[in-house]
Motif scaffolding. Sequence first.
Motif, PDB file in Angstrom:
ATOM      1  N   SER A   1       0.827  -1.209   0.000  1.00  0.00           N
ATOM      2  CA  SER A   1       0.000   0.000   0.000  1.00  0.00           C
ATOM      3  C   SER A   1       0.861   1.258   0.000  1.00  0.00           C
ATOM      4  O   SER A   1       1.888   1.318   0.680  1.00  0.00           O
ATOM      5  N   ASN A   2       0.443   2.265  -0.725  1.00  0.00           N
ATOM      6  CA  ASN A   2       1.103   3.567  -0.717  1.00  0.00           C
ATOM      7  C   ASN A   2       0.412   4.558   0.211  1.00  0.00           C
ATOM      8  O   ASN A   2       0.799   5.717   0.290  1.00  0.00           O
ATOM      9  N   ILE A   3      -0.623   4.074   0.909  1.00  0.00           N
ATOM     10  CA  ILE A   3      -1.407   4.949   1.779  1.00  0.00           C
ATOM     11  C   ILE A   3      -1.007   4.696   3.231  1.00  0.00           C
ATOM     12  O   ILE A   3      -1.130   3.584   3.732  1.00  0.00           O
ATOM     13  N   VAL A   4      -0.524   5.735   3.893  1.00  0.00           N
ATOM     14  CA  VAL A   4      -0.131   5.623   5.291  1.00  0.00           C
ATOM     15  C   VAL A   4      -1.374   5.767   6.167  1.00  0.00           C
ATOM     16  O   VAL A   4      -2.142   6.723   6.022  1.00  0.00           O
ATOM     17  N   GLN A   5      -1.577   4.820   7.081  1.00  0.00           N
ATOM     18  CA  GLN A   5      -2.710   4.859   7.991  1.00  0.00           C
ATOM     19  C   GLN A   5      -2.264   5.347   9.370  1.00  0.00           C
ATOM     20  O   GLN A   5      -1.213   4.961   9.868  1.00  0.00           O
ATOM     21  N   PHE A   6      -3.076   6.200   9.983  1.00  0.00           N
ATOM     22  CA  PHE A   6      -2.778   6.730  11.309  1.00  0.00           C
ATOM     23  C   PHE A   6      -3.829   6.269  12.315  1.00  0.00           C
ATOM     24  O   PHE A   6      -4.821   5.633  11.954  1.00  0.00           O
ATOM     25  N   PHE A   7      -3.595   6.601  13.562  1.00  0.00           N
ATOM     26  CA  PHE A   7      -4.547   6.353  14.646  1.00  0.00           C
ATOM     27  C   PHE A   7      -4.870   4.862  14.795  1.00  0.00           C
ATOM     28  O   PHE A   7      -6.008   4.478  15.027  1.00  0.00           O
ATOM     29  N   GLY A   8      -3.858   4.042  14.637  1.00  0.00           N
ATOM     30  CA  GLY A   8      -3.995   2.625  14.937  1.00  0.00           C
ATOM     31  C   GLY A   8      -3.278   2.326  16.241  1.00  0.00           C
ATOM     32  O   GLY A   8      -3.188   3.163  17.135  1.00  0.00           O
ATOM     33  N   HIS A   9      -2.732   1.117  16.338  1.00  0.00           N
ATOM     34  CA  HIS A   9      -1.986   0.744  17.539  1.00  0.00           C
ATOM     35  C   HIS A   9      -0.860  -0.205  17.157  1.00  0.00           C
ATOM     36  O   HIS A   9      -1.080  -1.177  16.432  1.00  0.00           O
ATOM     37  N   ILE A  10       0.355   0.102  17.639  1.00  0.00           N
ATOM     38  CA  ILE A  10       1.507  -0.771  17.431  1.00  0.00           C
ATOM     39  C   ILE A  10       2.037  -1.204  18.790  1.00  0.00           C
ATOM     40  O   ILE A  10       2.293  -0.371  19.670  1.00  0.00           O
TER      41      ILE A  10
END
Length: 512
Positions: free
Chosen positions: A316-325
Amino acid sequence: MEHIRIILFIVEVVFFWILIPSLAFFQIEQGYDYSLTNVFGYIFISVGILLAFYSALVAYVQRGQYSLMLAYNNRLITSGPYRFIRHPVSTGYMIYLTGIFCLNASYITFAILISTAAFIISLQLIFERYSSKRISEYDDYKTRVPAFVPFPGKKIPFDYSYSVPLMFILMNLLMKFVIQVAAFPAIRKKGKIKKDTPVIYAIQHQTHYDGPAMYYALTQYFRPVGTALYVEKLPLLRKMGTIPVKRYERDMRAMKGIMSTLRNKFNIIIAPEAARSWDGERLCIRKEIWKLFRKLDVPIIPVKFNGAQRLWPRWSNIVQFFGHIDIEFGKPIDPGEDNVEEEIRSFLDKEDPSFNEPYRHYIGINRLLWRCPKCGTIGSIKGRIRGFFCTECGTSWEKPSVIEVIELHKKIRPDNMEVNFPVKDKVTFKNNKVEAQIFKNKALLGNQEFRFEDFRSSSIEANKENIFGLVHDTLRFFPASSALMWKEIIDHQIVFELGNKNYHTYYWDENC
């Protein structure tokens, strides 16, 4: 001992940086005075504070030590201002006092500031005796670097293996904020390492979040090992201390950099798989990596990034935010153990709980699923937000989990689904768009033929450029379809059709 230094640090800030200056400032008349003396005063105050703060920050990043005027250094610092003077915090403080005197030039202020400066200088010279006894390299450091005022030619030359670059400190501070906001990370650590013992962090490389996550989790200076092609394209990586290494060949310069860094008690980060995973599944780790770990002979700490695959998969070239690592550190592993390989593999293969959840989106998944798992048509998969479908047979998949996508990817690989040759595509080769075909034992790009028996290695850069190492050259091109398709088909043909067992692949390498 460390808690005593913290107490002294607080006392030093409150007494020397706040209370003593307050005695002088208390006598300053209210209002604004922009006389030349006052302007210099404010400049000196600003420079002194910045020098002292930066010096303290460098000391903490290099050795995890609070740099104080009220205690001797028990670890040698050779970075930043410490390359030019031995006591930059004290020098910054004296510049700070000079600025205060400029703002209020009275006999009382002069007496207070001179006596304070004399006390600090005397204290530092006394503490140096203790540093010389506790730090074996300190006497040599004294002969090369002046105490409080820099002199031309008297300095420690900069080297990434023993000096913390400014760009590393800035990036470390930036990532502390960015990752906290973007991925709400959690850190889990098992086991402890004795201070001043360098380690190798063996990370499972899945996404571009991995590097920033390590900057978030670690404060002390470390040097990642990165592909030379990436480091050349992004000079910022080199300025942060990254060690460039050439793929699939003996790189003695990189090896020297790694060993020198460890010798100076700094940590190294290595991705044993030498590439990012496309679907989250661990890739092949070649036996050369295990030999390297044993040769370096320092503790190895495996690291996983649970949840990162869902946020930013390689396809994917789309960066996702507001997740959890969830950044998980394993216990330190002695490279001399007989089962070191199995211990590292078993940790990196631990189940990631987030793999049971769907991806945040599926746009770009055609780079991974380069043909339909149902009908086998190449280039027929189209990704959407909630899933993907085949334009040929009409089969659709709604919000499959990460594990389900891994299984679909396994299904379409050439070892599980037959490839109908020739495979046709269009590529950009030598800045020209040409027709291309993959045959059982060769590839045709325009009117140029490349036989698989001449191929020695393969890799994918920036997710879209195929790079194949040939006997005497390198083949590079950009396919219109999927770079992974070209790699998987050609790798499979070389290993199984030509029987080249020394050819490195993601999945079928007997040397892993």
